[in-house]
Scaffold this motif. Structure first.
Motif, PDB file in Angstrom:
ATOM      1  N   LEU A   1      21.248  10.847 -13.315  1.00  0.00           N
ATOM      2  CA  LEU A   1      21.665  11.069 -14.698  1.00  0.00           C
ATOM      3  C   LEU A   1      22.811  10.147 -15.088  1.00  0.00           C
TER       4      LEU A   1
ATOM      5  N   GLU B   1      22.635   7.341 -17.995  1.00  0.00           N
ATOM      6  CA  GLU B   1      23.599   7.345 -19.097  1.00  0.00           C
ATOM      7  C   GLU B   1      24.262   5.976 -19.235  1.00  0.00           C
TER       8      GLU B   1
ATOM      9  N   TRP C   1      19.279  18.321 -15.815  1.00  0.00           N
ATOM     10  CA  TRP C   1      18.740  17.323 -16.738  1.00  0.00           C
ATOM     11  C   TRP C   1      18.537  17.893 -18.141  1.00  0.00           C
TER      12      TRP C   1
ATOM     13  N   GLU D   1      20.532  20.067 -19.604  1.00  0.00           N
ATOM     14  CA  GLU D   1      21.856  20.018 -20.234  1.00  0.00           C
ATOM     15  C   GLU D   1      22.210  18.586 -20.643  1.00  0.00           C
ATOM     16  N   ALA D   2      21.921  17.625 -19.756  1.00  0.00           N
ATOM     17  CA  ALA D   2      22.223  16.229 -20.075  1.00  0.00           C
ATOM     18  C   ALA D   2      21.387  15.751 -21.261  1.00  0.00           C
TER      19      ALA D   2
ATOM     20  N   SER E   1      22.681  17.384 -24.596  1.00  0.00           N
ATOM     21  CA  SER E   1      23.954  16.820 -25.040  1.00  0.00           C
ATOM     22  C   SER E   1      23.806  15.382 -25.520  1.00  0.00           C
TER      23      SER E   1
ATOM     24  N   ARG F   1      23.117  12.785 -23.644  1.00  0.00           N
ATOM     25  CA  ARG F   1      23.553  11.794 -22.652  1.00  0.00           C
ATOM     26  C   ARG F   1      22.396  10.942 -22.144  1.00  0.00           C
TER      27      ARG F   1
END
Length: 333
Positions: A99, A103, A148, A150-151, A154, A156
């Motif tokens: 992740l 990003e 993943w 959550e990422a 958000s 990201r």
């Protein structure tokens, strides 16, 4: 439907891992003229010409970033030793590194995942089922799914999970239908099942998984930030699948089925069986996958068992003939 070939999406695709699904995905990309980089700890002996190799330990954040550098997209086909404690320790580190690299580089990620994170279910598995906290391996897969998700939420990263049941296919050995299943039938050995032999069980065909990977790599960004189930043929019992394989070579299969309830007992003397014991909820009941979400967005013609099993059996037969030829050549010299 897919969106068609978009050159800017395929500047370079990094494929982490080169097992059956990774190798099949690489082949599809090469057929389209896509530049491909394979990243894992050791160089595969059968890496196709023209494929770049990058030595990479996914537990090392710097190496993961270097492997993803310059890539517009990445395919994650990783696997760790089949040990729950190892999964609990290693998978969150690997996911955090992937992740972070995505990003930094802006690469989109497609992960080939399994279905462990749903835990025990009696209905066909759907993408909207809650994530489990049960056991070691299911909980580990649920934890990295939350990471993943959550990422993605958000903003990201752009990440899509492609979840598949047990797989089979040409040359595949390390699966329920591999060495101890269809390969055993092809080689005249007794097939051994660690699941109830007459209950329907979903199996995904490896070339279909690679096709689905390609579909998601083609897809626009709105297909990301979510999980998708790989299309697969209607669930068939393992025994029927072995019998189908046997018919293609004019044989009768010999099948031994070990009841899932015995796995904890057998696990006392076998570490691998002990690890399977917590997964017996996948083997002691009908096990099916709902992939209607995929069909509503993309395609709905997975390979039939008739075609997939026949191709798989041919691959095992070819391997036996090649091995016999090599033995004969050694004896002649």
């Amino acid at each position: 439907m897919t969106t068609g070939f978009d050159p800017h999406l395929f500047k370079l695709v990094t494929v982490f891992g080169y097992g059956p699904t990774g190798a099949a995905s690489v082949r599809r990309l090469l057929d389209r003229g896509v530049r491909v980089r394979v990243a894992q700890r050791s160089r595969p002996g059968d890496l196709p010409p023209g494929v770049e190799f990058r030595r990479c330990d996914v537990l090392d954040a710097r190496q993961v970033l270097e492997a993803m550098d310059g890539a517009s997209q990445a395919v994650v086909t990783l696997g760790f030793e089949y040990v729950g404690k190892a999964w609990r320790a290693k998978w969150p580190v690997a996911m955090a590194n992937l992740l972070a690299a995505a990003e930094t580089t802006g690469a989109r990620i497609v992960q080939i995942d399994n279905l462990y994170m749903y835990g025990p279910q009696d209905a066909p598995l759907r993408e909207d089922m809650p994530l489990t906290s049960r056991g070691l391996k299911p909980a580990a897969r649920a934890k990295i799914s939350r990471m993943w998700l959550e990422a993605s939420e958000s903003g990201r990263v752009k990440f899509a999970a492609l979840r598949a049941p047990d797989f089979y296919g040409p040359g595949v050995r390390r699966s329920h239908m591999g060495d101890t299943g269809l390969a055993a039938v092809a080689e005249g050995r007794t097939a051994t099942l660690l699941m109830k032999p007459d209950l329907p069980h979903a199996f995904a065909y490896v070339p279909d998984i690679a096709r689905a990977v390609e579909t998601l790599l083609d897809a626009p960004d709105d297909a990301y930030g979510q999980a998708w189930h790989v299309p697969c043929a209607p669930a068939m019992s393992p025994r029927a699948m072995l019998e189908m394989g046997a018919r293609t070579i004019g044989a009768k299969p010999r099948v031994v089925a070990l009841p899932p309830s015995l796995l904890p007992v057998l696990g006392i003397v076998s570490g691998f069986v002990a690890e399977l014991a917590e997964m017996r909820f996948q083997f002691d009941r009908a096990y099916d996958v709902d992939w209607s979400k995929w069909a509503g967005r993309f395609w709905s013609d997975p390979t039939s068992f008739d075609a997939g099993v026949a191709a798989t059996m041919r691959s095992y037969g070819q391997a036996v003939r090649l091995d016999t030829a090599h033995v004969g050549a050694r004896m002649a010299t």
